[in-house]
Motif scaffolding. Structure first.
Motif, PDB file in Angstrom:
ATOM      1  N   UNK A 205       4.435   6.980  -0.237  1.00  0.00           N
ATOM      2  CA  UNK A 205       5.380   6.775   0.843  1.00  0.00           C
ATOM      3  C   UNK A 205       6.265   5.689   0.341  1.00  0.00           C
ATOM      4  N   UNK A 206       6.315   5.249  -0.966  1.00  0.00           N
ATOM      5  CA  UNK A 206       7.235   4.273  -1.391  1.00  0.00           C
ATOM      6  C   UNK A 206       6.947   2.804  -0.773  1.00  0.00           C
ATOM      7  N   UNK A 207       5.941   2.688  -0.094  1.00  0.00           N
ATOM      8  CA  UNK A 207       5.578   1.496   0.455  1.00  0.00           C
ATOM      9  C   UNK A 207       4.056   0.846   0.334  1.00  0.00           C
ATOM     10  N   UNK A 208       3.087   1.662   0.773  1.00  0.00           N
ATOM     11  CA  UNK A 208       1.751   1.123   0.660  1.00  0.00           C
ATOM     12  C   UNK A 208       0.678   2.306   0.840  1.00  0.00           C
ATOM     13  N   UNK A 209      -0.699   1.929   0.613  1.00  0.00           N
ATOM     14  CA  UNK A 209      -1.729   2.740   0.663  1.00  0.00           C
ATOM     15  C   UNK A 209      -2.641   1.733   0.992  1.00  0.00           C
TER      16      UNK A 209
ATOM     17  N   UNK B 196      -8.543  -3.054   1.787  1.00  0.00           N
ATOM     18  CA  UNK B 196      -7.277  -3.578   1.173  1.00  0.00           C
ATOM     19  C   UNK B 196      -6.104  -2.825   0.934  1.00  0.00           C
ATOM     20  N   UNK B 197      -4.905  -3.177   0.904  1.00  0.00           N
ATOM     21  CA  UNK B 197      -3.695  -2.428   0.995  1.00  0.00           C
ATOM     22  C   UNK B 197      -2.926  -2.798  -0.456  1.00  0.00           C
ATOM     23  N   UNK B 198      -2.562  -1.720  -0.858  1.00  0.00           N
ATOM     24  CA  UNK B 198      -1.926  -1.783  -2.263  1.00  0.00           C
ATOM     25  C   UNK B 198      -0.192  -1.516  -1.845  1.00  0.00           C
TER      26      UNK B 198
ATOM     27  N   UNK C 283       3.965  -1.069  -3.140  1.00  0.00           N
ATOM     28  CA  UNK C 283       4.730  -0.839  -4.212  1.00  0.00           C
ATOM     29  C   UNK C 283       5.458   0.879  -4.110  1.00  0.00           C
ATOM     30  N   UNK C 284       6.223   1.128  -5.338  1.00  0.00           N
ATOM     31  CA  UNK C 284       6.987   2.247  -5.070  1.00  0.00           C
ATOM     32  C   UNK C 284       5.718   3.210  -5.732  1.00  0.00           C
ATOM     33  N   UNK C 285       6.165   4.607  -5.285  1.00  0.00           N
ATOM     34  CA  UNK C 285       5.436   5.760  -5.573  1.00  0.00           C
ATOM     35  C   UNK C 285       4.769   5.599  -6.871  1.00  0.00           C
ATOM     36  N   UNK C 286       3.563   5.840  -7.100  1.00  0.00           N
ATOM     37  CA  UNK C 286       2.740   5.785  -8.484  1.00  0.00           C
ATOM     38  C   UNK C 286       1.148   5.979  -8.251  1.00  0.00           C
ATOM     39  N   UNK C 287       0.734   6.458  -9.297  1.00  0.00           N
ATOM     40  CA  UNK C 287      -0.766   6.466  -9.388  1.00  0.00           C
ATOM     41  C   UNK C 287      -1.216   5.323  -9.869  1.00  0.00           C
ATOM     42  N   UNK C 288      -2.449   4.766  -9.608  1.00  0.00           N
ATOM     43  CA  UNK C 288      -3.068   3.387 -10.025  1.00  0.00           C
ATOM     44  C   UNK C 288      -4.617   3.576  -9.915  1.00  0.00           C
TER      45      UNK C 288
END
Length: 179
Positions: free
Chosen positions: A95-99, A139-141, A143-148
């Motif tokens: 969502x270009x914000x967080x997960x 915990x929340x990560x 950032x912009x859309x990406x896998x990590x």
């Protein structure tokens, strides 16, 4: 760590963790070599006060090689001045914000002092990710859309890293000593 050392690298440099060295038991005969010869029997190496075995004092163990039936894999245990735990995984921001990442429900009852590490997976551009602290087993990560990939380390227990021999009851036999 003793109060006589200013920091952990200084403690490691003094090699106080390796003062007691005795010969470990003889290891198993090696597997058949590439040229048909049989490997020599060898010693597991010196053991330290903590029961470490192997030529470098590492607590090593052997597992069957997953791709070559004629070989073993030798792995060693991670060591440090605490009893630690870790949890790891892979996720994605969509969502270009967080997960928010949920850890097992019991984590905060088992460990404390959590450290979160995030490693973005390259997707054609450089990604900067940040994380919150671990609270209520999550915990929340951001950032912009990406896998990590993520990994969380926690401290389960403190240990006395320099017990006095006169006050210590060492248990076990052979290379498997413990306090």
């Amino acid at each position: 760590m003793s109060r006589y050392y200013a920091n952990y690298p200084q403690y490691l440099g003094a090699q106080r963790c390796c003062d007691l060295r005795i010969q470990g038991p003889q290891g198993p005969q090696g597997p058949t070599g590439a040229n048909g010869g049989v490997g020599q029997r060898g010693w597991t190496g010196p053991i330290g006060q903590d029961g470490a075995t192997g030529p470098t004092g590492a607590k090593s163990f052997i597992i069957q090689h997953p791709k070559n039936e004629n070989k073993y894999l030798v792995h060693a245990c991670l060591e440090g001045p605490e009893a630690g735990v870790y949890y790891r995984g892979k996720s994605e921001i969509l969502n270009n914000q967080s997960i928010t990442i949920d850890l097992p429900y019991y984590v905060d009852s088992l460990a404390s002092d959590f450290t979160v590490n995030i490693t973005p997976i390259f997707n054609g551009k450089l990604n900067t990710l940040n994380s919150s602290e671990v609270l209520d087993n999550k915990f929340t990560v951001y950032g912009e859309n990406c896998k990590f990939y993520w990994i969380v380390y926690g401290k389960r227990l403190n240990i006395d890293v320099e017990p006095n021999k006169s006050e210590t009851n060492v248990k076990g036999k052979g290379p498997y000593l413990y306090i």
